[in-house]
Design a protein around this motif. Structure first.
Motif, PDB file in Angstrom:
ATOM      1  N   ILE A  36     -45.132  48.327 -10.654  1.00 26.72           N
ATOM      2  CA  ILE A  36     -46.012  47.804 -11.698  1.00 26.72           C
ATOM      3  C   ILE A  36     -45.413  46.153 -11.556  1.00 26.72           C
ATOM      4  CG2 ILE A  36     -44.840  48.021 -13.733  1.00 26.72           C
ATOM      5  CD1 ILE A  36     -47.393  48.589 -15.219  1.00 26.72           C
ATOM      6  N   ASP A  37     -44.639  45.903 -11.566  1.00 21.80           N
ATOM      7  CA  ASP A  37     -43.804  44.521 -11.799  1.00 21.80           C
ATOM      8  C   ASP A  37     -44.499  43.595 -10.428  1.00 21.80           C
ATOM      9  OD1 ASP A  37     -40.639  44.943 -13.288  1.00 21.80           O
ATOM     10  OD2 ASP A  37     -42.790  44.555 -14.179  1.00 21.80           O
ATOM     11  N   ARG A  38     -44.226  44.440  -9.333  1.00 23.53           N
ATOM     12  CA  ARG A  38     -44.688  43.525  -8.233  1.00 23.53           C
ATOM     13  C   ARG A  38     -46.135  43.371  -8.183  1.00 23.53           C
ATOM     14  NH1 ARG A  38     -42.251  40.006  -5.223  1.00 23.53           N
ATOM     15  NH2 ARG A  38     -43.556  39.834  -3.321  1.00 23.53           N
ATOM     16  N   LEU A  39     -46.865  44.457  -8.601  1.00 25.89           N
ATOM     17  CA  LEU A  39     -48.261  44.380  -8.534  1.00 25.89           C
ATOM     18  C   LEU A  39     -48.788  43.116  -9.459  1.00 25.89           C
ATOM     19  CD1 LEU A  39     -51.135  46.142  -7.929  1.00 25.89           C
ATOM     20  CD2 LEU A  39     -50.587  46.898 -10.254  1.00 25.89           C
ATOM     21  N   ASN A  40     -48.118  42.947 -10.540  1.00 25.98           N
ATOM     22  CA  ASN A  40     -48.467  41.662 -11.360  1.00 25.98           C
ATOM     23  C   ASN A  40     -48.355  40.575 -10.863  1.00 25.98           C
ATOM     24  OD1 ASN A  40     -49.789  43.016 -13.768  1.00 25.98           O
ATOM     25  ND2 ASN A  40     -47.790  43.861 -14.011  1.00 25.98           N
ATOM     26  N   ILE A  41     -47.038  40.456  -9.996  1.00 27.28           N
ATOM     27  CA  ILE A  41     -46.728  39.059  -9.544  1.00 27.28           C
ATOM     28  C   ILE A  41     -47.692  38.933  -8.204  1.00 27.28           C
ATOM     29  CG2 ILE A  41     -44.834  37.980  -7.937  1.00 27.28           C
ATOM     30  CD1 ILE A  41     -42.956  39.595  -9.688  1.00 27.28           C
ATOM     31  N   GLU A  42     -47.989  39.762  -7.463  1.00 25.17           N
ATOM     32  CA  GLU A  42     -48.877  39.501  -6.329  1.00 25.17           C
ATOM     33  C   GLU A  42     -50.179  39.612  -6.883  1.00 25.17           C
ATOM     34  OE1 GLU A  42     -47.996  39.262  -3.222  1.00 25.17           O
ATOM     35  OE2 GLU A  42     -45.847  39.269  -3.617  1.00 25.17           O
TER      36      GLU A  42
END
Length: 94
Positions: A36-42
């Motif tokens: 989820i964190d990487r999804l939001n960053i990208e």
């Protein structure tokens, strides 16, 4: 193989944003919850989601290469008669 329930807490705004991104990409947050964190960053999946392209037919690839070679050698505009004459000449030396 046994299944295990894994739960985690996340900021509500991040969850909503991630859920919307997943929906646009054709999946759901349950399927993607671990990143989820990487999804939001990208603002998308942090990896490619494309199918491998099929390789070109070898015959077509050979014809394209022959055309390219003919163009490089200034013979791409030969007539059929000129091509047949070249072939006949080459066969004489065999």
């Amino acid at each position: 193989m046994a299944n295990t329930l894994i739960q985690f807490r996340e900021d509500e705004e991040k969850r909503i944003k991630a859920s919307r991104i997943c929906e646009q990409l054709g999946t759901d947050l349950i399927s993607y919850r671990i990143c989820i964190d990487r999804l939001n960053i990208e603002e998308g999946f942090p990896f490619s989601m494309t199918l491998e392209k099929k390789t070109e037919n070898p015959g077509i690839a050979a014809l394209k290469q022959a055309s390219r070679i003919a163009a490089e050698n200034g013979i791409s505009d030969m007539s059929l008669d000129e091509i047949n004459a070249e072939i006949a000449e080459a066969r004489k030396s065999l």
